[in-house]
Write an enzyme that holds these catalytic residues in place. Structure first.
Site, PDB file in Angstrom:
ATOM      1  N   ARG A 183      12.354 -25.142   0.921  1.00 16.05           N
ATOM      2  CA  ARG A 183      11.518 -24.439   1.765  1.00 16.05           C
ATOM      3  C   ARG A 183      11.867 -24.572   3.320  1.00 16.05           C
ATOM      4  O   ARG A 183      12.641 -23.457   3.961  1.00 16.05           O
ATOM      5  CB  ARG A 183      10.235 -25.068   1.642  1.00 16.05           C
ATOM      6  N   ASP A 184      11.568 -25.665   3.929  1.00 17.95           N
ATOM      7  CA  ASP A 184      11.972 -26.039   5.270  1.00 17.95           C
ATOM      8  C   ASP A 184      13.602 -25.664   5.555  1.00 17.95           C
ATOM      9  O   ASP A 184      13.836 -25.216   6.614  1.00 17.95           O
ATOM     10  CB  ASP A 184      11.609 -27.346   5.708  1.00 17.95           C
TER      11      ASP A 184
ATOM     12  N   HIS B 292       7.782 -36.390   8.535  1.00 15.00           N
ATOM     13  CA  HIS B 292       8.633 -35.248   8.500  1.00 15.00           C
ATOM     14  C   HIS B 292       9.230 -35.074   9.819  1.00 15.00           C
ATOM     15  O   HIS B 292       8.722 -34.481  10.926  1.00 15.00           O
ATOM     16  CB  HIS B 292       7.544 -34.118   8.283  1.00 15.00           C
TER      17      HIS B 292
ATOM     18  N   HIS C 158      12.405 -34.021  12.237  1.00 10.01           N
ATOM     19  CA  HIS C 158      13.587 -33.246  12.232  1.00 10.01           C
ATOM     20  C   HIS C 158      14.572 -34.158  13.196  1.00 10.01           C
ATOM     21  O   HIS C 158      13.928 -35.045  13.902  1.00 10.01           O
ATOM     22  CB  HIS C 158      13.213 -31.959  13.095  1.00 10.01           C
TER      23      HIS C 158
ATOM     24  N   CYS D 189      12.449 -24.493  11.943  1.00 12.11           N
ATOM     25  CA  CYS D 189      11.185 -23.477  12.105  1.00 12.11           C
ATOM     26  C   CYS D 189      11.684 -22.300  13.043  1.00 12.11           C
ATOM     27  O   CYS D 189      12.002 -22.601  14.293  1.00 12.11           O
ATOM     28  CB  CYS D 189       9.989 -24.196  12.554  1.00 12.11           C
TER      29      CYS D 189
ATOM     30  N   ASN E  43      15.981 -30.690   9.328  1.00 11.05           N
ATOM     31  CA  ASN E  43      15.115 -31.969   8.847  1.00 11.05           C
ATOM     32  C   ASN E  43      16.176 -33.147   8.851  1.00 11.05           C
ATOM     33  O   ASN E  43      17.492 -32.961   8.649  1.00 11.05           O
ATOM     34  CB  ASN E  43      14.630 -32.012   7.638  1.00 11.05           C
TER      35      ASN E  43
HETATM   36  P1  HMG Z   1      -1.406 -12.937  11.262  1.00 10.73           P
HETATM   37  O1  HMG Z   1      -0.691 -11.894  11.762  1.00 10.73           O
HETATM   38  O2  HMG Z   1      -2.377 -13.378  12.373  1.00 10.73           O
HETATM   39  O3  HMG Z   1      -2.218 -12.567   9.916  1.00 10.73           O
HETATM   40  O4  HMG Z   1      -0.424 -14.159  10.729  1.00 10.73           O
HETATM   41  P2  HMG Z   1      -3.250 -11.498   9.390  1.00 10.73           P
HETATM   42  O5  HMG Z   1      -4.214 -11.979   8.566  1.00 10.73           O
HETATM   43  O6  HMG Z   1      -3.454 -10.577  10.693  1.00 10.73           O
HETATM   44  O7  HMG Z   1      -2.218 -10.570   8.591  1.00 10.73           O
HETATM   45  C1  HMG Z   1      -1.121  -9.803   9.026  1.00 10.73           C
HETATM   46  C2  HMG Z   1      -0.081  -9.152   8.048  1.00 10.73           C
HETATM   47  O8  HMG Z   1       0.425 -10.436   7.137  1.00 10.73           O
HETATM   48  C3  HMG Z   1      -0.838  -8.256   6.949  1.00 10.73           C
HETATM   49  O9  HMG Z   1      -0.161  -7.487   6.376  1.00 10.73           O
HETATM   50  C4  HMG Z   1      -1.443  -9.401   6.046  1.00 10.73           C
HETATM   51  O10 HMG Z   1      -1.619  -8.747   4.420  1.00 10.73           O
HETATM   52  C5  HMG Z   1      -0.120 -10.339   5.979  1.00 10.73           C
HETATM   53  P3  HMG Z   1      -0.151  -6.113   6.812  1.00 10.73           P
HETATM   54  O11 HMG Z   1      -1.325  -5.422   6.614  1.00 10.73           O
HETATM   55  O12 HMG Z   1       0.416  -6.138   8.447  1.00 10.73           O
HETATM   56  O13 HMG Z   1       1.104  -5.354   6.232  1.00 10.73           O
HETATM   57  N1  HMG Z   1      -0.558 -11.788   5.322  1.00 10.73           N
HETATM   58  C6  HMG Z   1       0.253 -12.329   4.211  1.00 10.73           C
HETATM   59  N2  HMG Z   1       1.272 -11.760   3.331  1.00 10.73           N
HETATM   60  C7  HMG Z   1       1.540 -12.863   2.637  1.00 10.73           C
HETATM   61  N3  HMG Z   1       1.043 -14.077   2.451  1.00 10.73           N
HETATM   62  C8  HMG Z   1       0.113 -14.531   3.236  1.00 10.73           C
HETATM   63  C9  HMG Z   1      -0.312 -13.524   4.174  1.00 10.73           C
HETATM   64  N4  HMG Z   1      -1.102 -13.733   5.191  1.00 10.73           N
HETATM   65  C10 HMG Z   1      -1.330 -12.560   6.043  1.00 10.73           C
HETATM   66  N5  HMG Z   1      -0.345 -15.687   2.942  1.00 10.73           N
HETATM   67  C11 HMG Z   1      -0.157 -15.714   9.266  1.00 10.73           C
HETATM   68  C12 HMG Z   1      -1.035 -15.075  10.288  1.00 10.73           C
HETATM   69  C13 HMG Z   1      -0.610 -17.094   9.209  1.00 10.73           C
HETATM   70  C14 HMG Z   1      -0.249 -15.202   8.037  1.00 10.73           C
HETATM   71  C15 HMG Z   1       1.313 -15.747   9.851  1.00 10.73           C
HETATM   72  O14 HMG Z   1       1.385 -16.070  11.063  1.00 10.73           O
HETATM   73  C16 HMG Z   1       2.341 -16.558   8.915  1.00 10.73           C
HETATM   74  O15 HMG Z   1       2.385 -16.289   7.781  1.00 10.73           O
HETATM   75  N6  HMG Z   1       2.851 -17.481   9.385  1.00 10.73           N
HETATM   76  C17 HMG Z   1       3.729 -18.429   8.744  1.00 10.73           C
HETATM   77  C18 HMG Z   1       4.558 -19.281   9.669  1.00 10.73           C
HETATM   78  C19 HMG Z   1       5.468 -20.292   9.002  1.00 10.73           C
HETATM   79  O16 HMG Z   1       5.635 -19.907   7.580  1.00 10.73           O
HETATM   80  N7  HMG Z   1       6.009 -20.997   9.775  1.00 10.73           N
HETATM   81  C20 HMG Z   1       7.099 -21.915   8.920  1.00 10.73           C
HETATM   82  C21 HMG Z   1       6.334 -22.972   8.406  1.00 10.73           C
HETATM   83  S1  HMG Z   1       5.723 -24.263   9.305  1.00 10.73           S
HETATM   84  C22 HMG Z   1       6.973 -25.237   9.342  1.00 10.73           C
HETATM   85  O17 HMG Z   1       8.115 -25.145   9.301  1.00 10.73           O
HETATM   86  C23 HMG Z   1       6.614 -26.683  10.115  1.00 10.73           C
HETATM   87  C24 HMG Z   1       6.553 -27.677   9.043  1.00 10.73           C
HETATM   88  O18 HMG Z   1       7.664 -27.880   8.525  1.00 10.73           O
HETATM   89  C25 HMG Z   1       6.196 -29.321   9.367  1.00 10.73           C
HETATM   90  C26 HMG Z   1       7.066 -29.454  10.993  1.00 10.73           C
HETATM   91  O19 HMG Z   1       8.386 -29.620  10.770  1.00 10.73           O
HETATM   92  O20 HMG Z   1       6.143 -29.627  11.740  1.00 10.73           O
HETATM   93  C27 HMG Z   1       5.973 -27.438   7.709  1.00 10.73           C
HETATM   94 MG    MG Z   2       9.641 -29.046   9.423  1.00 11.26          MG
END
Ligand code: HMG
Ligand code: MG
Length: 302
Positions: free
Chosen positions: A13-14, A205, A207, A238, A247
């Protein structure tokens, strides 16, 4: 320090979410199976997030359905909202991870809402998960610094950790998303958070952007933390954390732990083989020091 540590392998994933070359479902499944065969039983396999946000994680449902659900294996997936929860649940998820931030800037960039709004979004997700018997892990990003807001105070992390723990997360994983932490800061942070969340409920966690991850993990272990997130080959990052690298590498963590007399159950040769296979797919050499050293040793021997 001779006891046990649980490794949460986040490479699929990450590790893959930030790669330019998208990896298809069959190759992601093969990577996960290789990690399990190497002895890594807890693996984060995908994310049910917006495909516009992270195209690399599309078809995470197929990945989750496609992996071998052996009773010893535990698969985690990221879920940002109820839509993601429904998709994850439909694909058979038994453990999900919600992800918040200790800083407002990263919260806005990563999930397009404030920290408080994110907690509100997670409430129905956690409620539904608990009713369905699904365990929920909670991430907090930017615990030692934010690419947008700069310094992050331990009190901000404690505040979010408290909210996620109260919601019902079984474990809080503290993310040094941009790898800026140093050991004494990591120690102070863990001590502060342990005032709110039991130490057994904390994971690290980290990096490795500034090469401090192993030292920070050791410092956290001295505080009593025994859960470590890592990615095979040191993959990861990310897209919403500019400049951040991967990581801490699982190989490097395993080497350190085994050297400390802590058995991990991981077969290093199989792990390096998994790393080499995925590195070939993404077209670059692993950044893991241990994988690099062992690959060089093997080349000399041949
Ligand atoms: P948004 O634009 O505010 O959401 O995004 P929305 O509810 O207005 O929806 C916008 C569009 O996204 C719509 O589609 C929804 O259907 C779709 P459209 O009508 O435009 O075609 N949508 C989805 N589609 C699939 N699955 C869903 C979903 N939700 C909405 N669950 C949202 C808000 C949270 C959805 C977006 O910003 C997002 O998906 N962000 C994820 C970012 C991400 O994955 N980042 C990486 C992971 S975090 C990380 O890596 C850190 C970590 O490793 C820890 C660390 O290292 O610190 C965990
Ligand atoms: Mg991470």
């Amino acid at each position: 320090m001779s006891d046990s540590v649980r490794i949460v392998e986040v490479g699929p994933r990450d590790g893959l979410q930030n790669e330019k070359t998208p990896i298809g479902v069959a190759d992601r499944i093969a990577f996960i199976e290789q990690l399990i065969a190497a002895g890594l039983h807890t693996v984060e396999v995908g994310a049910f997030v917006s495909p516009k946000a992270i195209p690399q994680m599309v078809n995470s449902d197929q990945v989750l359905r496609g992996v071998d659900h052996h009773p010893d294996s535990e698969f985690h997936v990221l879920v940002p909202n109820e839509k993601g929860y429904e998709a994850a649940r439909a694909a058979g998820a038994k453990v999900i991870a919600v992800f918040a931030s200790a800083s407002e800037g990263f919260s806005r960039a990563n999930i397009n809402c404030s920290v408080a709004e994110s907690i509100e979004r997670f409430k129905p997700v956690v409620e539904r998960a608990r009713a369905d018997g699904v365990n929920v892990r909670g991430y907090i990003s930017c615990v030692l610094g934010c690419p947008f807001d700069g310094e992050v105070k331990p009190s901000a992390v404690v505040n979010v950790a408290d909210m996620l723990w109260e919601l019902g997360c079984y474990e809080i994983s503290l993310g040094d998303t941009i790898g800026v932490g140093t050991p004494l800061k990591a120690k102070a942070l863990l001590r502060a958070v342990a005032g709110t969340v039991p130490i057994a409920g904390l994971a690290m966690h980290f990096h490795d952007t500034y090469g401090q991850a192993l030292a920070n993990l050791y410092a956290g272990m001295e505080e009593g933390v025994r859960v470590i997130d890592s990615a095979a080959g040191g993959l990861g990052g990310c897209p919403y954390a500019p400049g951040a690298t991967g990581n801490v590498a699982t190989e490097d963590v395993v080497y350190m732990l085994e050297g400390m007399g802590i058995a991990t159950g991981v077969d290093m040769a199989k792990l390096v083989a998994a790393t080499n296979a995925v590195s070939k797919l993404i077209g670059r050499a692993p950044v893991s020091r241990v994988a690099t050293a062992l690959n060089a040793k093997r080349r000399v021997a041949n």
